[in-house]
Write a protein that holds these residues in place. Structure first.
Motif, PDB file in Angstrom:
ATOM      1  N   LEU A 168      -9.011  -2.316  -3.601  1.00  0.00           N
ATOM      2  CA  LEU A 168      -8.904  -3.237  -2.354  1.00  0.00           C
ATOM      3  C   LEU A 168     -10.474  -3.125  -1.642  1.00  0.00           C
ATOM      4  O   LEU A 168     -11.190  -2.259  -1.989  1.00  0.00           O
TER       5      LEU A 168
ATOM      6  N   CYS B 239     -11.178  -1.692   1.201  1.00  0.00           N
ATOM      7  CA  CYS B 239     -11.704  -0.773   1.452  1.00  0.00           C
ATOM      8  C   CYS B 239     -11.106   1.025   0.610  1.00  0.00           C
ATOM      9  O   CYS B 239     -10.857   2.133   0.992  1.00  0.00           O
TER      10      CYS B 239
ATOM     11  N   PHE C  39     -16.709 -10.046  -1.635  1.00  0.00           N
ATOM     12  CA  PHE C  39     -16.526  -9.252  -0.690  1.00  0.00           C
ATOM     13  C   PHE C  39     -15.960  -7.997  -2.041  1.00  0.00           C
ATOM     14  O   PHE C  39     -16.738  -6.170  -1.430  1.00  0.00           O
TER      15      PHE C  39
ATOM     16  N   GLN D 289      -4.415   0.105   8.915  1.00  0.00           N
ATOM     17  CA  GLN D 289      -5.604  -0.466   9.571  1.00  0.00           C
ATOM     18  C   GLN D 289      -5.845   0.998  10.633  1.00  0.00           C
ATOM     19  O   GLN D 289      -7.099   0.962  11.063  1.00  0.00           O
TER      20      GLN D 289
ATOM     21  N   ARG E  63      -4.077   5.015  -1.871  1.00  0.00           N
ATOM     22  CA  ARG E  63      -3.469   3.876  -1.261  1.00  0.00           C
ATOM     23  C   ARG E  63      -3.485   2.682  -2.187  1.00  0.00           C
ATOM     24  O   ARG E  63      -3.242   1.475  -2.008  1.00  0.00           O
TER      25      ARG E  63
ATOM     26  N   ILE F  26       1.466  -1.013   0.127  1.00  0.00           N
ATOM     27  CA  ILE F  26       0.559  -0.183  -0.195  1.00  0.00           C
ATOM     28  C   ILE F  26       1.735   0.887   0.143  1.00  0.00           C
ATOM     29  O   ILE F  26       1.521   1.428   0.684  1.00  0.00           O
TER      30      ILE F  26
HETATM   31  S1  SF4 Z   1      -8.083  -2.670   5.143  1.00  0.00           S
HETATM   32 FE1  SF4 Z   1      -9.077  -4.732   4.194  1.00  0.00          FE
HETATM   33  S2  SF4 Z   1      -9.941  -4.065   2.752  1.00  0.00           S
HETATM   34 FE2  SF4 Z   1      -8.309  -3.289   2.889  1.00  0.00          FE
HETATM   35  S3  SF4 Z   1      -6.587  -3.312   2.178  1.00  0.00           S
HETATM   36 FE3  SF4 Z   1      -6.524  -3.985   4.687  1.00  0.00          FE
HETATM   37  S4  SF4 Z   1      -7.375  -6.540   4.610  1.00  0.00           S
HETATM   38 FE4  SF4 Z   1      -8.160  -5.256   2.961  1.00  0.00          FE
END
Ligand code: SF4
Length: 485
Positions: A316, A318, A341, A400, A308, A237
């Motif tokens: 992703l 998210c 998902f 996260q 990101r 990322i």
């Molecule tokens: S926050 Fe969740 S959706 Fe985003 S990269 Fe991490 S595991 Fe994947």
């Protein structure tokens, strides 16, 4: 004098991330045992005699390190409300990066008993407060454009476990490697560990926790002594600083017949203007599929995502900003990959029909029923408008961690007269929420937890935008997807 209403900011503070570059290194400071003993940046209160935040910062840096700031001061646009240590209301931090001269060393004040100049990865692994760790990501993001090329170490990316990865590891000579794999690859993970160990001569420990993304790589205490990590199945990322230098092995899959897939799409009668989004394993198929779709009269576009996303057509769970960038130019999306998902997230984020195309099984799914998904979430939000006791979930995984968001939500809830407590975890486990006297939770970690896994949890879970809807600060319509940037 009466106490300020809950959530009112009663004191402003400043926070300085002192850096040296190139290469980019950050100064971290250890508080004395009497002050808790944790590693922190420079922090302090804004005094009435300070002309502004910068003046307060310059004074604090001088008092705590002896440095008369003469270099760059870079605002991080980072404001974090937090409970005052004296219990009197809410204070708010304003964060800055502060340049230090090369070769300079701090003269410590009575507040600290040690200082170290460390890489951003080490700082993320070492800083005590989750919002400090989150801020380091922003420091790097803000400084990289201002620094000479090569000031920060670019993530190392490989397509597969093989000679290129082994050569890079041998060149770097880590003492101990953490190998982390996603759940789908755990079966052979021990073979891969043995292969890497044999090919490089480096000790390899297998991280027991499977990863969901590049966002939740191994934490320092999960693999003690590991000074590097191999993370399988994910792309880096770009705006995330992992807790240790990491080798990302994307495990690209060469499979999928673009001509056959294009024919399946044409035969299904999908709209002519399509957007394509792919999981990392199938990115190599995007261009051949675009050409094959053009050959059957369909136009397939790829967008361009934000900081990101490592690749234009990547998605992703998210972050669908690549797809969002072409939303107006397409009438439906194709998602190349497996599982529900990502297609569901794409439907939430783009408000367009989304068809999942599995390249290996050559199957095309009917469009996701976004309306039903959104109505279910809106009903949930509406049912929680009278909930007054909230737990706000924060994950400390590097990619996260949204502590600042959690603190801002807590502040807003308190202004409304609601109770709101922040709960921190590395991996969030439903069992840890059993028996707690909250009415509901807000999840600031991976959106999967609220949108996909909520049935596993003992109480309802909202995303941050949904929580703002419950507070009445956002309308229910249009529905807003929870996106990390
Ligand atoms: S926050 Fe969740 S959706 Fe985003 S990269 Fe991490 S595991 Fe994947």
């Amino acid at each position: 004098m009466s106490a300020a209403p809950p959530g009112t900011i009663v004191r402003e503070c400043v926070e300085g991330y002192l850096y040296s570059a190139p290469p980019l290194r950050l100064w971290i400071f250890r508080r004395t045992a009497a002050r808790g003993g944790g590693w922190t940046p420079i922090t302090g209160k804004v005094e009435p005699t300070d002309a502004d935040y910068r003046a307060a910062l310059v004074r604090e840096v001088r008092e705590e390190t002896g440095l008369s700031v003469s270099g760059r001061i870079v605002p991080l646009d980072w404001q974090v409300p937090f409970d005052a240590p004296n219990g009197e209301g809410t204070w708010r931090l304003h964060a800055f990066a502060v340049e230090t001269p090369r070769g300079w060393t701090p003269t410590l004040s009575a507040e600290h008993d040690a200082s170290e100049l460390v890489t951003p990865e080490v700082a993320v692994g070492r800083l005590f407060y989750p919002d400090n760790r989150e801020a380091v990501q922003r420091v790097v993001e803000r400084l990289v454009p201002l620094l000479p090329p090569g000031s920060t170490r670019a993530p190392q990316v490989f397509r597969e476990v093989g000679p290129e990865l082994f050569a890079a590891i041998r060149a770097d000579r880590p003492r101990r490697l953490a190998l982390q794999v996603p759940a789908g690859l755990v079966r052979n993970a021990h073979d891969l560990a043995a292969e890497i160990r044999t090919a490089t001569g480096v000790e390899v420990f297998l991280a027991g926790r499977a990863c969901f993304g590049a966002c939740d790589g191994p934490l320092p205490d999960e693999v003690p002594g590991a000074d590097a990590a191999v993370v399988l199945g994910h792309a880096p990322i770009p705006n995330m600083v992992p807790t240790v230098p990491s080798y990302f092995v994307e495990m690209r899959h060469p499979g999928g017949d673009p001509v056959r897939l294009a024919e399946i799409v044409r035969a299904a009668g999908l709209p002519r203007r399509l957007g394509i989004v792919a999981s990392i394993q199938h990115l190599d198929l995007v261009e051949p599929l675009q050409r094959a779709l053009a050959a059957v009269g369909l136009e397939a576009r790829v967008g361009s995502g934000d900081r990101r996303l490592a690749y234009a057509s990547q998605a992703l769970g998210c972050n669908y900003t690549g797809a969002e960038s072409i939303r107006e130019a397409v009438d439906a999306f194709l998602f190349l990959g497996t599982g529900q998902f990502h297609p569901i997230g794409l439907a939430y984020a783009t408000d367009r029909p989304v068809h999942a195309l599995d390249p290996l099984r050559a199957t095309l799914e009917p469009p996701i029923d976004r309306g039903a998904l959104v109505r279910r979430r809106q009903l949930l939000v509406a049912s929680l408008r009278d909930a007054t006791r909230w737990g706000i979930l924060v994950s400390t995984f590097a990619g996260q961690n949204r502590t600042a968001t959690a603190l801002a939500l807590q502040n807003r809830a308190r202004r409304r007269g609601w109770e709101a407590e922040i709960l921190t975890f590395s991996r969030i486990d439903p069992r840890d929420l059993e028996g707690r006297a909250f009415d509901a939770y807000v999840n600031t970690a991976c959106p999967r937890i609220a949108l996909d896994d909520s049935a596993l949890y003992p109480k309802p879970l909202l995303t941050p935008p949904e929580f703002l809807m419950a507070l009445g600060e956002l309308p229910l319509e249009p529905y807003r997807f929870d996106t990390y940037h």
